[in-house]
Design a protein around this motif. Structure first.
Motif, PDB file in Angstrom:
ATOM      1  N   ALA A 186      60.305  56.744  30.719  1.00  0.00           N
ATOM      2  CA  ALA A 186      61.498  56.162  31.335  1.00  0.00           C
ATOM      3  C   ALA A 186      62.288  55.319  30.341  1.00  0.00           C
ATOM      4  CB  ALA A 186      61.108  55.329  32.552  1.00  0.00           C
ATOM      5  N   GLY A 187      61.592  54.666  29.410  1.00  0.00           N
ATOM      6  CA  GLY A 187      62.281  53.859  28.419  1.00  0.00           C
ATOM      7  C   GLY A 187      63.131  54.664  27.470  1.00  0.00           C
ATOM      8  N   SER A 188      62.853  55.967  27.370  1.00  0.00           N
ATOM      9  CA  SER A 188      63.613  56.821  26.452  1.00  0.00           C
ATOM     10  C   SER A 188      65.053  57.042  26.897  1.00  0.00           C
ATOM     11  CB  SER A 188      62.907  58.170  26.278  1.00  0.00           C
ATOM     12  OG  SER A 188      61.668  57.999  25.605  1.00  0.00           O
ATOM     13  N   THR A 189      65.392  56.592  28.104  1.00  0.00           N
ATOM     14  CA  THR A 189      66.805  56.592  28.500  1.00  0.00           C
ATOM     15  C   THR A 189      67.617  55.629  27.632  1.00  0.00           C
ATOM     16  OG1 THR A 189      66.410  54.842  30.125  1.00  0.00           O
ATOM     17  CG2 THR A 189      66.251  57.133  30.912  1.00  0.00           C
ATOM     18  N   LEU A 190      66.951  54.561  27.144  1.00  0.00           N
ATOM     19  CA  LEU A 190      67.597  53.485  26.370  1.00  0.00           C
ATOM     20  C   LEU A 190      68.727  52.839  27.161  1.00  0.00           C
ATOM     21  CD1 LEU A 190      67.854  55.228  22.858  1.00  0.00           C
ATOM     22  CD2 LEU A 190      66.012  53.747  23.723  1.00  0.00           C
ATOM     23  N   PHE A 248      66.569  49.063  19.092  1.00  0.00           N
ATOM     24  CA  PHE A 248      66.352  50.498  18.908  1.00  0.00           C
ATOM     25  C   PHE A 248      65.209  50.745  17.938  1.00  0.00           C
ATOM     26  CE2 PHE A 248      67.518  54.595  16.811  1.00  0.00           C
ATOM     27  CZ  PHE A 248      67.361  55.417  17.925  1.00  0.00           C
ATOM     28  N   TRP A 249      65.180  49.972  16.844  1.00  0.00           N
ATOM     29  CA  TRP A 249      64.077  50.110  15.886  1.00  0.00           C
ATOM     30  C   TRP A 249      62.740  49.806  16.542  1.00  0.00           C
ATOM     31  CZ3 TRP A 249      60.370  46.589  14.493  1.00  0.00           C
ATOM     32  CH2 TRP A 249      59.476  47.039  13.521  1.00  0.00           C
ATOM     33  N   LEU A 250      62.684  48.737  17.342  1.00  0.00           N
ATOM     34  CA  LEU A 250      61.431  48.338  17.985  1.00  0.00           C
ATOM     35  C   LEU A 250      60.883  49.471  18.842  1.00  0.00           C
ATOM     36  CD1 LEU A 250      59.608  45.744  18.382  1.00  0.00           C
ATOM     37  CD2 LEU A 250      60.824  45.473  20.556  1.00  0.00           C
ATOM     38  N   PHE A 251      61.752  50.094  19.621  1.00  0.00           N
ATOM     39  CA  PHE A 251      61.319  51.187  20.490  1.00  0.00           C
ATOM     40  C   PHE A 251      60.806  52.360  19.660  1.00  0.00           C
ATOM     41  CE2 PHE A 251      61.841  54.818  23.301  1.00  0.00           C
ATOM     42  CZ  PHE A 251      61.364  54.330  24.510  1.00  0.00           C
ATOM     43  N   GLN A 252      61.535  52.712  18.623  1.00  0.00           N
ATOM     44  CA  GLN A 252      61.125  53.840  17.794  1.00  0.00           C
ATOM     45  C   GLN A 252      59.868  53.527  16.982  1.00  0.00           C
ATOM     46  OE1 GLN A 252      62.325  56.735  18.231  1.00  0.00           O
ATOM     47  NE2 GLN A 252      64.019  56.084  19.555  1.00  0.00           N
ATOM     48  N   ALA A 253      59.679  52.292  16.584  1.00  0.00           N
ATOM     49  CA  ALA A 253      58.463  51.908  15.871  1.00  0.00           C
ATOM     50  C   ALA A 253      57.236  52.075  16.761  1.00  0.00           C
ATOM     51  CB  ALA A 253      58.565  50.465  15.382  1.00  0.00           C
ATOM     52  N   LEU A 308      71.482  43.953  29.483  1.00  0.00           N
ATOM     53  CA  LEU A 308      70.527  44.645  30.351  1.00  0.00           C
ATOM     54  C   LEU A 308      69.764  45.718  29.581  1.00  0.00           C
ATOM     55  CD1 LEU A 308      72.683  45.095  33.592  1.00  0.00           C
ATOM     56  CD2 LEU A 308      70.663  43.630  33.330  1.00  0.00           C
ATOM     57  N   ASN A 309      70.490  46.473  28.784  1.00  0.00           N
ATOM     58  CA  ASN A 309      69.849  47.541  28.014  1.00  0.00           C
ATOM     59  C   ASN A 309      68.852  46.981  26.996  1.00  0.00           C
ATOM     60  OD1 ASN A 309      71.374  49.368  29.431  1.00  0.00           O
ATOM     61  ND2 ASN A 309      72.834  49.745  27.776  1.00  0.00           N
ATOM     62  N   THR A 310      69.207  45.850  26.411  1.00  0.00           N
ATOM     63  CA  THR A 310      68.316  45.233  25.434  1.00  0.00           C
ATOM     64  C   THR A 310      67.006  44.815  26.091  1.00  0.00           C
ATOM     65  OG1 THR A 310      70.197  44.436  24.136  1.00  0.00           O
ATOM     66  CG2 THR A 310      68.066  43.366  23.758  1.00  0.00           C
ATOM     67  N   VAL A 311      67.113  44.164  27.250  1.00  0.00           N
ATOM     68  CA  VAL A 311      65.906  43.760  27.972  1.00  0.00           C
ATOM     69  C   VAL A 311      65.065  44.983  28.344  1.00  0.00           C
ATOM     70  CG1 VAL A 311      65.043  42.693  30.086  1.00  0.00           C
ATOM     71  CG2 VAL A 311      66.920  41.623  28.838  1.00  0.00           C
ATOM     72  N   TRP A 312      65.727  46.025  28.823  1.00  0.00           N
ATOM     73  CA  TRP A 312      65.021  47.252  29.228  1.00  0.00           C
ATOM     74  C   TRP A 312      64.296  47.891  28.046  1.00  0.00           C
ATOM     75  CZ3 TRP A 312      62.808  50.035  32.728  1.00  0.00           C
ATOM     76  CH2 TRP A 312      62.690  51.413  32.606  1.00  0.00           C
ATOM     77  N   VAL A 313      64.967  48.007  26.937  1.00  0.00           N
ATOM     78  CA  VAL A 313      64.372  48.675  25.777  1.00  0.00           C
ATOM     79  C   VAL A 313      63.242  47.834  25.183  1.00  0.00           C
ATOM     80  CG1 VAL A 313      64.825  49.456  23.406  1.00  0.00           C
ATOM     81  CG2 VAL A 313      66.421  50.031  25.246  1.00  0.00           C
ATOM     82  N   VAL A 314      63.431  46.522  25.080  1.00  0.00           N
ATOM     83  CA  VAL A 314      62.371  45.668  24.549  1.00  0.00           C
ATOM     84  C   VAL A 314      61.153  45.674  25.474  1.00  0.00           C
ATOM     85  CG1 VAL A 314      61.731  43.281  23.994  1.00  0.00           C
ATOM     86  CG2 VAL A 314      63.921  44.206  23.217  1.00  0.00           C
ATOM     87  N   LEU A 315      61.405  45.652  26.775  1.00  0.00           N
ATOM     88  CA  LEU A 315      60.301  45.678  27.743  1.00  0.00           C
ATOM     89  C   LEU A 315      59.514  46.983  27.644  1.00  0.00           C
ATOM     90  CD1 LEU A 315      58.757  44.565  30.205  1.00  0.00           C
ATOM     91  CD2 LEU A 315      60.527  45.579  31.659  1.00  0.00           C
ATOM     92  N   THR A 316      60.218  48.109  27.636  1.00  0.00           N
ATOM     93  CA  THR A 316      59.511  49.391  27.581  1.00  0.00           C
ATOM     94  C   THR A 316      58.862  49.611  26.217  1.00  0.00           C
ATOM     95  OG1 THR A 316      61.644  50.481  27.115  1.00  0.00           O
ATOM     96  CG2 THR A 316      60.860  50.505  29.402  1.00  0.00           C
ATOM     97  N   ALA A 317      59.476  49.109  25.157  1.00  0.00           N
ATOM     98  CA  ALA A 317      58.821  49.168  23.839  1.00  0.00           C
ATOM     99  C   ALA A 317      57.519  48.381  23.860  1.00  0.00           C
ATOM    100  CB  ALA A 317      59.756  48.622  22.758  1.00  0.00           C
ATOM    101  N   SER A 318      57.514  47.246  24.531  1.00  0.00           N
ATOM    102  CA  SER A 318      56.293  46.448  24.647  1.00  0.00           C
ATOM    103  C   SER A 318      55.215  47.207  25.411  1.00  0.00           C
ATOM    104  CB  SER A 318      56.590  45.122  25.349  1.00  0.00           C
ATOM    105  OG  SER A 318      57.563  44.376  24.643  1.00  0.00           O
ATOM    106  N   MET A 319      55.630  47.954  26.436  1.00  0.00           N
ATOM    107  CA  MET A 319      54.668  48.779  27.176  1.00  0.00           C
ATOM    108  C   MET A 319      54.057  49.848  26.268  1.00  0.00           C
ATOM    109  SD  MET A 319      56.833  49.243  30.740  1.00  0.00           S
ATOM    110  CE  MET A 319      55.645  50.379  31.489  1.00  0.00           C
TER     111      MET A 319
END
Length: 440
Positions: free
Chosen positions: A223-227, A100-105, A10-21
């Motif tokens: 919101a994605g920064s919750t990770l 995690f890298w994707l979100f931070q990138a 679930l966390n992976t989907v959330w982080v990848v989705l918000t990183a895409s946003m």
């Protein structure tokens, strides 16, 4: 109780989705800045934003991520995790390292794109590419480590910057001051007495669409920064994000309406963005009423800061310094005032506010100084600025080879020219009859 593997999924989907946003916000930057610059430089600014993503993501993977999130050295910099190798045990364990890298990138690329608008219409594209490398690989990651990195010195002091009012926005906003100062103002921006002259934006509706794209992406930003897809604070973070942004847009709209009797679109969209920047640090820490106050103050502060920047003869075509730099600092300080835990208004004393002030000033000064040094170094190899001839022609043609005819604002055809153009267009289309409108 959720099984650990389900939690990670679930966390992976959330982080990848918000990183895409957040990555989609690059489209917002492109549209916003293309709308604010003159028509002859629209392709140029879009190319800068494309280069931000292309080169920024690559060097952040190779170097920047390790400096920011690697194993700490003296609270100042990371020394592992380059290209996601080496010691990574200190990274969050609830999501895979690539997520995690994707979100931070996405954050790193956004930081670079903030600077692109402040040097629009006159910076040498080759020099800008080199600056992207410096910002994404070194400048942003080092100060980011101080706050968000493992055992960073500002993080140890207790600095609270949930999604980056200082780490991203204030740092990049003050980098804009250095970049715009070194590159210099656009030709004709100031008269012989130093009075700023107005350059009409090419397409304000386009800028407004860009703002809507940025606005959408900002919900992923904050919101994605919750990770963590199961974090109960997601909804309140998103609500605070919206409340602050509409308050910022509202205060800027009303300020322009009552001061000039005109509801200014440019001021309104930048007011929305100012509210978003200001609430980014405290979106997880403040109550909704505080988010409204922070956003409303940010919108008015943006208008004041825009005039202040112009009076300093710093040419910032898109208002990045006022929106990101000034309100990044302001929003970070407001955490020390309004945070439900530790804020001055909630009995926390002055400690948190003091730490916030120390952190935002230090990171802002770093953004300015490191950018100044990087651009000075770059100038030894390539000119920072295009030639006067190329600038006058427009960077779309002179730098990017897009030979598209442009009609600058204020360039109007005479009645005779309009009539003749209509006649020729009908002849080309095979119509023998002259235009139905009668030539006076």
């Amino acid at each position: 109780m959720t099984h650990p593997s389900v939690t990670v999924g679930l966390n992976t989907v959330w982080v990848v989705l918000t990183a895409s946003m957040i990555f989609f916000m690059e489209g917002g930057f492109a549209l916003l800045e293309a709308g604010f610059v003159r028509q002859k430089n629209q392709v140029s600014i879009i190319m800068k934003v494309l280069a931000d993503l292309i080169f920024g993501a690559l060097v952040y993977y190779l170097v920047g991520f390790g400096l920011m999130f690697g194993r700490d050295w003296l609270g100042s910099v990371g020394i592992s995790g380059f290209a996601l190798t080496g010691s990574l045990a200190h990274l969050p364990s609830t999501i895979p390292h690539p997520a995690f890298w994707l979100f931070q990138a996405a954050f790193a690329v956004a930081a670079v794109s903030i600077v692109s608008g402040s040097v629009a219409e006159r910076m040498n594209f080759k020099a800008y590419i080199l600056y992207i490398v410096a910002m994404a690989a070194v400048i942003y990651p080092i100060s980011g480590h101080w706050v968000w990195g493992h055992n960073g010195w500002l993080g140890r002091l207790g600095m609270q910057d949930f999604a980056g009012s200082t780490v991203i926005h204030a740092m990049a906003g003050f980098a804009c001051i250095a970049a715009a100062t070194l590159v210099g103002p656009r030709i004709g921006k100031y008269d012989k007495n130093g009075k700023p002259l107005s350059f009409s934006p090419s397409n304000l509706p386009l800028a407004a669409v860009g703002t809507f794209v940025l606005w959408f992406g900002w919900f992923g930003f904050n919101a994605g920064s919750t990770l963590n897809a199961q974090d109960g604070a997601i909804s309140s973070i998103a609500m605070n994000t919206l409340l602050a942004s509409v308050a910022g847009g509202g205060s800027a709209l009303l300020y322009s309406l009552f001061k000039t009797d005109k509801a200014d679109l440019g001021a309104t969209v930048n007011g929305v963005l100012a509210g978003l920047v200001a609430i980014t640090a405290g979106c997880a820490y403040v109550a909704p009423w505080a988010a409204i106050l922070i956003g409303a103050a940010a919108g008015a502060l943006m208008i004041w800061a825009t005039g202040w920047v112009e009076n300093l003869r710093i040419d910032d075509p898109v208002g990045a310094i006022a929106v990101h730099g000034v309100n990044g600092v302001f929003g970070t300080l407001m955490v020390g005032v309004f945070a439900s835990r530790g804020g001055v208004l909630f009995g926390g004393g002055w400690h948190l506010l003091g730490v916030q002030a120390l952190g935002t000033v230090t990171v802002s000064v770093w953004g300015f100084g490191a950018t100044w040094g990087a651009l000075k170094l770059i100038s030894w190899f390539v000119p920072l600025r295009v030639s006067a001839e190329d600038e006058e022609r427009g960077l779309d043609i002179s730098i990017h080879g897009t030979d598209i005819p442009h009609l600058e604002p204020g360039f109007l055809l005479s009645d005779d020219q309009l009539w003749e153009r209509r006649r020729l267009m009908r002849l080309i289309a095979g119509m023998s009859a002259p235009p139905t409108d009668v030539k006076e």
